[in-house]
Design a protein around this motif. Structure first.
Motif, PDB file in Angstrom:
ATOM      1  N   ALA A 172     -11.355  -1.515 -20.199  1.00 45.52           N
ATOM      2  CA  ALA A 172     -10.789  -1.537 -18.849  1.00 45.52           C
ATOM      3  C   ALA A 172      -9.318  -1.963 -18.884  1.00 45.52           C
ATOM      4  CB  ALA A 172     -11.594  -2.472 -17.952  1.00 45.52           C
ATOM      5  N   ALA A 173      -9.000  -2.949 -19.694  1.00 41.95           N
ATOM      6  CA  ALA A 173      -7.611  -3.401 -19.816  1.00 41.95           C
ATOM      7  C   ALA A 173      -6.726  -2.283 -20.373  1.00 41.95           C
ATOM      8  CB  ALA A 173      -7.529  -4.637 -20.699  1.00 41.95           C
ATOM      9  N   GLY A 174      -7.216  -1.563 -21.374  1.00 41.94           N
ATOM     10  CA  GLY A 174      -6.457  -0.448 -21.950  1.00 41.94           C
ATOM     11  C   GLY A 174      -6.267   0.688 -20.958  1.00 41.94           C
ATOM     12  N   VAL A 175      -7.288   0.972 -20.149  1.00 39.94           N
ATOM     13  CA  VAL A 175      -7.197   2.025 -19.136  1.00 39.94           C
ATOM     14  C   VAL A 175      -6.121   1.683 -18.110  1.00 39.94           C
ATOM     15  CG1 VAL A 175      -8.437   3.069 -17.191  1.00 39.94           C
ATOM     16  CG2 VAL A 175      -9.568   2.849 -19.414  1.00 39.94           C
ATOM     17  N   VAL A 176      -6.114   0.440 -17.633  1.00 38.75           N
ATOM     18  CA  VAL A 176      -5.141   0.016 -16.621  1.00 38.75           C
ATOM     19  C   VAL A 176      -3.729  -0.043 -17.209  1.00 38.75           C
ATOM     20  CG1 VAL A 176      -4.445  -1.945 -15.181  1.00 38.75           C
ATOM     21  CG2 VAL A 176      -6.836  -1.210 -15.225  1.00 38.75           C
ATOM     22  N   GLU A 177      -3.611  -0.564 -18.423  1.00 39.76           N
ATOM     23  CA  GLU A 177      -2.284  -0.742 -19.024  1.00 39.76           C
ATOM     24  C   GLU A 177      -1.621   0.578 -19.407  1.00 39.76           C
ATOM     25  OE1 GLU A 177      -0.248  -3.051 -22.833  1.00 39.76           O
ATOM     26  OE2 GLU A 177      -2.244  -3.650 -22.125  1.00 39.76           O
ATOM     27  N   HIS A 178      -2.429   1.566 -19.873  1.00 37.69           N
ATOM     28  CA  HIS A 178      -1.848   2.808 -20.399  1.00 37.69           C
ATOM     29  C   HIS A 178      -2.172   4.035 -19.546  1.00 37.69           C
ATOM     30  CE1 HIS A 178      -0.731   0.451 -23.867  1.00 37.69           C
ATOM     31  NE2 HIS A 178      -1.999   0.085 -24.022  1.00 37.69           N
ATOM     32  N   SER A 179      -2.888   3.859 -18.449  1.00 41.51           N
ATOM     33  CA  SER A 179      -3.242   4.969 -17.540  1.00 41.51           C
ATOM     34  C   SER A 179      -3.893   6.133 -18.273  1.00 41.51           C
ATOM     35  CB  SER A 179      -2.010   5.454 -16.771  1.00 41.51           C
ATOM     36  OG  SER A 179      -1.478   4.408 -15.986  1.00 41.51           O
ATOM     37  N   VAL A 200     -14.214   3.538 -26.857  1.00 42.29           N
ATOM     38  CA  VAL A 200     -12.883   4.053 -27.126  1.00 42.29           C
ATOM     39  C   VAL A 200     -11.928   3.364 -26.157  1.00 42.29           C
ATOM     40  CG1 VAL A 200     -11.413   6.096 -27.164  1.00 42.29           C
ATOM     41  CG2 VAL A 200     -13.818   6.286 -27.841  1.00 42.29           C
ATOM     42  N   GLN A 201     -11.002   2.613 -26.716  1.00 43.34           N
ATOM     43  CA  GLN A 201     -10.017   1.871 -25.923  1.00 43.34           C
ATOM     44  C   GLN A 201      -8.661   2.561 -26.040  1.00 43.34           C
ATOM     45  OE1 GLN A 201      -9.535  -2.165 -27.217  1.00 43.34           O
ATOM     46  NE2 GLN A 201      -7.753  -2.518 -25.926  1.00 43.34           N
ATOM     47  N   PRO A 202      -8.080   2.972 -24.914  1.00 46.80           N
ATOM     48  CA  PRO A 202      -6.760   3.601 -24.980  1.00 46.80           C
ATOM     49  C   PRO A 202      -5.681   2.611 -25.424  1.00 46.80           C
ATOM     50  CG  PRO A 202      -7.667   3.686 -22.736  1.00 46.80           C
ATOM     51  CD  PRO A 202      -8.597   2.886 -23.568  1.00 46.80           C
ATOM     52  N   THR A 203      -4.745   3.115 -26.221  1.00 45.62           N
ATOM     53  CA  THR A 203      -3.600   2.311 -26.646  1.00 45.62           C
ATOM     54  C   THR A 203      -2.320   3.067 -26.263  1.00 45.62           C
ATOM     55  OG1 THR A 203      -3.549   3.313 -28.846  1.00 45.62           O
ATOM     56  CG2 THR A 203      -4.884   1.312 -28.585  1.00 45.62           C
ATOM     57  N   LYS A 204      -1.194   2.487 -26.546  1.00 47.97           N
ATOM     58  CA  LYS A 204       0.085   3.091 -26.162  1.00 47.97           C
ATOM     59  C   LYS A 204       0.265   4.475 -26.779  1.00 47.97           C
ATOM     60  CE  LYS A 204       5.029   2.120 -26.026  1.00 47.97           C
ATOM     61  NZ  LYS A 204       6.082   1.158 -26.350  1.00 47.97           N
ATOM     62  N   ARG A 205      -0.075   4.612 -28.052  1.00 48.11           N
ATOM     63  CA  ARG A 205       0.172   5.874 -28.759  1.00 48.11           C
ATOM     64  C   ARG A 205      -1.106   6.585 -29.202  1.00 48.11           C
ATOM     65  NH1 ARG A 205       4.435   2.623 -30.324  1.00 48.11           N
ATOM     66  NH2 ARG A 205       6.461   3.529 -29.867  1.00 48.11           N
ATOM     67  N   GLY A 206      -2.232   6.208 -28.652  1.00 53.15           N
ATOM     68  CA  GLY A 206      -3.477   6.853 -29.067  1.00 53.15           C
ATOM     69  C   GLY A 206      -4.675   6.118 -28.513  1.00 53.15           C
ATOM     70  N   LYS A 207      -5.592   5.805 -29.416  1.00 49.70           N
ATOM     71  CA  LYS A 207      -6.794   5.097 -28.991  1.00 49.70           C
ATOM     72  C   LYS A 207      -7.370   4.310 -30.165  1.00 49.70           C
ATOM     73  CE  LYS A 207      -9.359   9.361 -29.720  1.00 49.70           C
ATOM     74  NZ  LYS A 207     -10.098  10.429 -29.082  1.00 49.70           N
ATOM     75  N   LYS A 208      -8.153   3.288 -29.814  1.00 46.58           N
ATOM     76  CA  LYS A 208      -8.841   2.471 -30.803  1.00 46.58           C
ATOM     77  C   LYS A 208     -10.336   2.670 -30.569  1.00 46.58           C
ATOM     78  CE  LYS A 208      -9.249  -2.132 -30.511  1.00 46.58           C
ATOM     79  NZ  LYS A 208      -8.838  -3.537 -30.470  1.00 46.58           N
ATOM     80  N   ARG A 209     -11.079   2.978 -31.621  1.00 46.17           N
ATOM     81  CA  ARG A 209     -12.508   3.240 -31.497  1.00 46.17           C
ATOM     82  C   ARG A 209     -13.277   2.301 -32.410  1.00 46.17           C
ATOM     83  NH1 ARG A 209     -16.535   6.063 -34.062  1.00 46.17           N
ATOM     84  NH2 ARG A 209     -18.148   6.857 -32.679  1.00 46.17           N
TER      85      ARG A 209
END
Length: 115
Positions: free
Chosen positions: A30-37, A66-75
């Motif tokens: 949820a934090a990754g979704v909000v931070e990186h849209s 799967v957590q979104p990051t600035k340049r991709g994602k972390k799984r």
């Protein structure tokens, strides 16, 4: 058979650690979704297999997120097994209440003397 108590079921898996892992994954994604849209995902999978000829099942529980990051994602994914009993109350960690008395007073091997 009654429906399984879902919150008790989740808390029984891996002695409560699975529930903590799910909570952490939900918060991080949820934090990754909000931070990186970007879109995130949390998937829970349960596979059940009978243990021998008993009334127990091995519940294979998988947490995959799967957590979104600035340049991709972390799984990350994790899978463990927890044995549970199939009872009249649904899936439970114990077949009977572990705090029940082993014997009723009238079944006690030694009868108390009356004074």
């Amino acid at each position: 058979m009654k429906p399984t108590d879902t919150s008790e079921f989740i808390n029984s898996l891996n002695a409560g650690v699975f529930a903590q892992q799910v909570g952490r994954a939900l918060s991080d994604v949820a934090a990754g979704v909000v931070e990186h849209s970007k879109l995130g995902q949390v998937t829970l999978t349960f596979k059940l297999k009978q243990i021998g000829q008993s009334n127990q099942v091995a519940v294979s529980h998988t947490l995959d997120y799967v957590q979104p990051t600035k340049r991709g994602k972390k799984r990350e994914d994790t899978t463990l097994d927890t044995p549970l009993y199939v009872t009249a109350n649904g899936l439970e960690l114990f077949q009977t209440n572990p705090t029940d008395q082993l014997f009723k007073p009238e079944q006690a091997p030694v009868v108390a003397r009356e004074v």
